[in-house]
Enzyme design. Structure first.
Site, PDB file in Angstrom:
ATOM      1  N   GLU A   1      50.474  45.054  44.120  1.00  7.92           N
ATOM      2  CA  GLU A   1      49.532  46.159  44.240  1.00  7.92           C
ATOM      3  C   GLU A   1      49.465  46.674  45.672  1.00  7.92           C
ATOM      4  OE1 GLU A   1      46.126  43.505  42.930  1.00  7.92           O
ATOM      5  OE2 GLU A   1      45.139  44.706  44.452  1.00  7.92           O
TER       6      GLU A   1
ATOM      7  N   CYS B   1      47.675  50.173  52.362  1.00  9.37           N
ATOM      8  CA  CYS B   1      47.619  48.730  52.493  1.00  9.37           C
ATOM      9  C   CYS B   1      48.676  48.154  51.550  1.00  9.37           C
ATOM     10  CB  CYS B   1      46.218  48.258  52.094  1.00  9.37           C
ATOM     11  SG  CYS B   1      46.067  46.475  51.985  1.00  9.37           S
TER      12      CYS B   1
ATOM     13  N   CYS C   1      50.556  34.360  46.573  1.00 14.20           N
ATOM     14  CA  CYS C   1      50.391  33.811  47.922  1.00 14.20           C
ATOM     15  C   CYS C   1      50.205  32.301  47.803  1.00 14.20           C
ATOM     16  CB  CYS C   1      49.153  34.430  48.570  1.00 14.20           C
ATOM     17  SG  CYS C   1      48.903  33.944  50.289  1.00 14.20           S
TER      18      CYS C   1
ATOM     19  N   CYS D   1      43.423  30.495  50.208  1.00 16.07           N
ATOM     20  CA  CYS D   1      42.067  30.773  50.708  1.00 16.07           C
ATOM     21  C   CYS D   1      41.103  30.801  49.507  1.00 16.07           C
ATOM     22  CB  CYS D   1      42.033  32.106  51.447  1.00 16.07           C
ATOM     23  SG  CYS D   1      43.082  32.101  52.913  1.00 16.07           S
TER      24      CYS D   1
ATOM     25  N   CYS E   1      39.789  34.174  47.807  1.00 14.58           N
ATOM     26  CA  CYS E   1      40.771  35.250  47.613  1.00 14.58           C
ATOM     27  C   CYS E   1      41.388  35.214  46.220  1.00 14.58           C
ATOM     28  CB  CYS E   1      41.855  35.137  48.673  1.00 14.58           C
ATOM     29  SG  CYS E   1      43.145  36.380  48.505  1.00 14.58           S
TER      30      CYS E   1
ATOM     31  N   CYS F   1      41.182  42.194  47.327  1.00 15.94           N
ATOM     32  CA  CYS F   1      42.552  41.777  47.412  1.00 15.94           C
ATOM     33  C   CYS F   1      43.034  41.018  46.160  1.00 15.94           C
ATOM     34  CB  CYS F   1      42.578  40.853  48.619  1.00 15.94           C
ATOM     35  SG  CYS F   1      44.124  40.236  49.092  1.00 15.94           S
TER      36      CYS F   1
END
Ligand code: SAH
Length: 343
Positions: free
Chosen positions: A92, A105, A112, A116, A119, A333
């Protein structure tokens, strides 16, 4: 071997074309088709012979992302894109409109592995790294969709760019190339969770890009509770690496601090944070945490955000509160990609 033609700089493109028995000047012809006109097919390269087009099709791939979905915010014109890569992987990207221009962005990885806690992108782990061409094409597709030029790029979407270091560097080279999109490095920001050796390496590249460091905590202990990367790199070590980046490049560091209600938003947090920052040429960007369905982190109330800002300012720290954009369209995010994959 098939060459990923959009990930080559002009020199590499020249070498590739020579390997096909072509003259070096062909690179000057083909490069703008890729990086200025953003063609979707070799057939669109009208000043190239059919013979060369055939050769290119046989020996290379042209990375073009497929737009799967776009959500438009009625509040502020933010547009959130979901793209499919050639292998079906989804990424995205977000377009934000400001008075000074448009900012995209982009994602640097599919998924990932940094983990975190707050997130959404961390939930499914890392799928794979994106190539330089796949990072660039997010911007190219958005420009084509809008029919206007993008002026700023932030590498703050899904993924940890410094965990995909070589591809990230090549992406910056191509993005800021005067023969390509020619975006000034000063208009490019990269956000990292703090991979210390890579920050130091990046500092030595002497680029003019802005480094944003996701700090999110006022002490090592609190950072550990939010960000597993802190196990490997201690908070003072991270800040020292950022200071080194500033000394090498002259670029002021941005520290990102997501405020989580009751976790890192106290007066004492502000005092400790100011202590960490002391004497540094930097700036703190406060972000009220975006609640993610799978996690129970709460946004502090708006007054707490303002109070935290005032408290930091008392210690002489430059602070801004990040404007929330696209609140009505899965702003946080990784949320759009995540929701799509859950269907
Ligand atoms: N991996 C990089 C870049 C991607 S995340 C990094 O860690 O910086 C971009 C920014 O969004 C980071 O500051 C990240 O910590 C923050 N972020 C992620 N999820 C968030 C959420 N739910 N609310 C607020 N900020 C979030």
């Amino acid at each position: 071997m098939t060459e990923d033609i959009k990930s080559l700089n002009q020199k590499e493109l020249e070498t590739f074309l020579c390997s096909l028995g072509e003259k070096p000047f062909r690179a000057k012809q083909i490069y703008p088709w890729l990086h200025v006109k953003h063609v979707e097919d070799f057939e669109e390269m009208t000043d190239i012979s059919n013979k060369l087009k055939e050769k290119l099709k046989e020996s290379s791939v042209l990375t073009v992302l497929r737009q799967v979905q776009v959500q438009c915010s009625k509040l502020d014109g933010t547009r959130k894109y979901l793209f499919a890569l050639a292998d079906g992987t989804m990424v995205e990207s977000v377009l934000m409109r400001y008075k000074h221009g448009s900012s995209v962005c982009i994602s640097s990885q599919a998924g990932c592995r940094m983990g975190c806690r707050f997130c959404a992108s961390a939930l499914g782990g890392l799928v794979r790294n994106l190539t330089p061409g796949e990072m660039l094409d997010q911007i190219y597709r958005i420009q084509k969709d809008l029919g206007e030029r993008v002026s700023h790029v932030v590498v703050m979407g899904t993924g940890e760019p410094l965990d995909n270091y070589d591809n990230f560097l090549k992406f910056i080279e191509l993005l800021s190339d005067e023969h390509g999109l020619n975006i000034s490095q000063r208009n490019i920001t990269v956000s990292t969770c703090g991979i210390v050796p890579r920050i130091r390496e990046l500092a030595q590249e002497k680029l003019q890009i802005t480094l944003a460091l996701s700090l999110h905590a006022s002490s090592q202990e609190k950072r550990l509770a939010l960000m597993p990367v802190a196990k490997t790199y201690e908070i003072h070590e991270v800040i020292e690496a950022c200071d080194y980046y500033f000394r090498q490049t002259g670029r002021r560091i941005t520290y990102e601090y997501s405020l989580v209600g009751g976790i890192n938003d106290s007066k004492e947090d502000a005092r400790l944070l100011a202590g960490l920052m002391k004497g540094q040429n930097c700036h703190v960007n406060l972000i009220p945490v975006n609640p993610v369905r799978e996690r129970d982190y709460a946004q502090p109330d708006p007054q707490a955000v303002v109070n935290f800002k005032k408290e930091l300012e008392k210690y002489g720290i430059n602070v801004t509160i990040r404007r929330e954009m696209g609140r009505d369209i899965d702003g946080a995010c990784g949320q759009l990609r995540k929701r799509f994959m859950d269907l």
